[in-house]
Design a protein around this motif. Structure first.
Motif, PDB file in Angstrom:
ATOM      1  N   THR A   1       1.022  -1.281  -0.170  1.00 32.04           N
ATOM      2  CA  THR A   1      -0.005  -0.022  -0.004  1.00 32.04           C
ATOM      3  C   THR A   1       0.839   1.109   0.075  1.00 32.04           C
ATOM      4  O   THR A   1       2.014   1.232   0.233  1.00 32.04           O
ATOM      5  N   GLY A   2       0.521   2.564  -0.228  1.00 30.63           N
ATOM      6  CA  GLY A   2       1.328   3.533  -0.314  1.00 30.63           C
ATOM      7  C   GLY A   2       1.898   3.824   1.092  1.00 30.63           C
ATOM      8  O   GLY A   2       2.941   4.118   1.195  1.00 30.63           O
ATOM      9  N   MET A   3       1.171   3.366   2.230  1.00 32.13           N
ATOM     10  CA  MET A   3       1.566   3.504   3.572  1.00 32.13           C
ATOM     11  C   MET A   3       2.810   2.756   3.782  1.00 32.13           C
ATOM     12  O   MET A   3       3.815   2.998   4.578  1.00 32.13           O
ATOM     13  N   GLU A   4       2.795   1.481   3.456  1.00 27.13           N
ATOM     14  CA  GLU A   4       3.707   0.423   3.471  1.00 27.13           C
ATOM     15  C   GLU A   4       5.058   0.997   2.675  1.00 27.13           C
ATOM     16  O   GLU A   4       6.201   0.530   3.525  1.00 27.13           O
ATOM     17  N   PHE A   5       5.213   1.651   1.818  1.00 24.28           N
ATOM     18  CA  PHE A   5       6.533   2.194   1.399  1.00 24.28           C
ATOM     19  C   PHE A   5       7.007   2.939   2.219  1.00 24.28           C
ATOM     20  O   PHE A   5       8.481   3.019   2.333  1.00 24.28           O
TER      21      PHE A   5
END
Length: 155
Positions: A49-53
């Protein structure tokens, strides 16, 4: 007499800006990258997800991994900037629209920078981009369009 460019108390441009900001706030939690490759009898797959980056240990210190998080923060700033006048905080509309325009362009630039990043040798993020990344670009585009519409309607 009602103004033509208003929907209730809101201008159409401001509604587009707020819609874009909402899409950007949601987009960070959706899938941004989905990569899978067949190796012999198994499939190696990785989804972020975007947050996991920003939060996962990707074994890289490339600044591009923070681009989705920064774009999300900018989307929140766009939302706050356009909600404050609704709760009574006076902000000049030119300043608000100019900031929304600049922030919208910044969101698009951040995601394009992220999309051209090679996390794995030879594989750019845009090659395997998913809905979250495209929604964040749409978020920035709606902020730019809404700001431009507000400027156009004021002239």
């Amino acid at each position: 007499m009602a103004k033509k460019n208003m929907v209730g108390p809101f201008s159409i441009g401001t509604l587009l800006i707020l819609l874009g900001a909402l899409i950007g706030i949601i987009a960070i939690f959706l899938t941004w990258f989905d990569f899978s490759v067949d190796i012999f009898i198994t499939t190696l797959s990785k989804t972020y997800t975007g947050m996991e980056f920003a939060t996962e240990d990707l074994k890289t210190d490339d600044f591009q991994r923070l681009c989705p998080l920064i774009a999300w923060i900018v989307a929140i700033l766009i939302a706050v900037l356009n909600v404050l006048p609704m709760v009574g905080v006076k902000i000049d509309s030119k300043i608000r629209n100019t900031a929304s325009l600049i922030f919208g362009i910044l969101v698009i630039i951040l995601i394009v920078v992220w999309g051209t990043w090679e996390l794995f040798s030879g594989y750019k993020m845009f090659d395997y981009a998913e809905a979250g990344a495209w929604m964040m670009i749409a978020s920035g585009a709606l902020a730019v369009i809404g700001s431009g519409l507000n400027f156009y309607m004021k002239s």
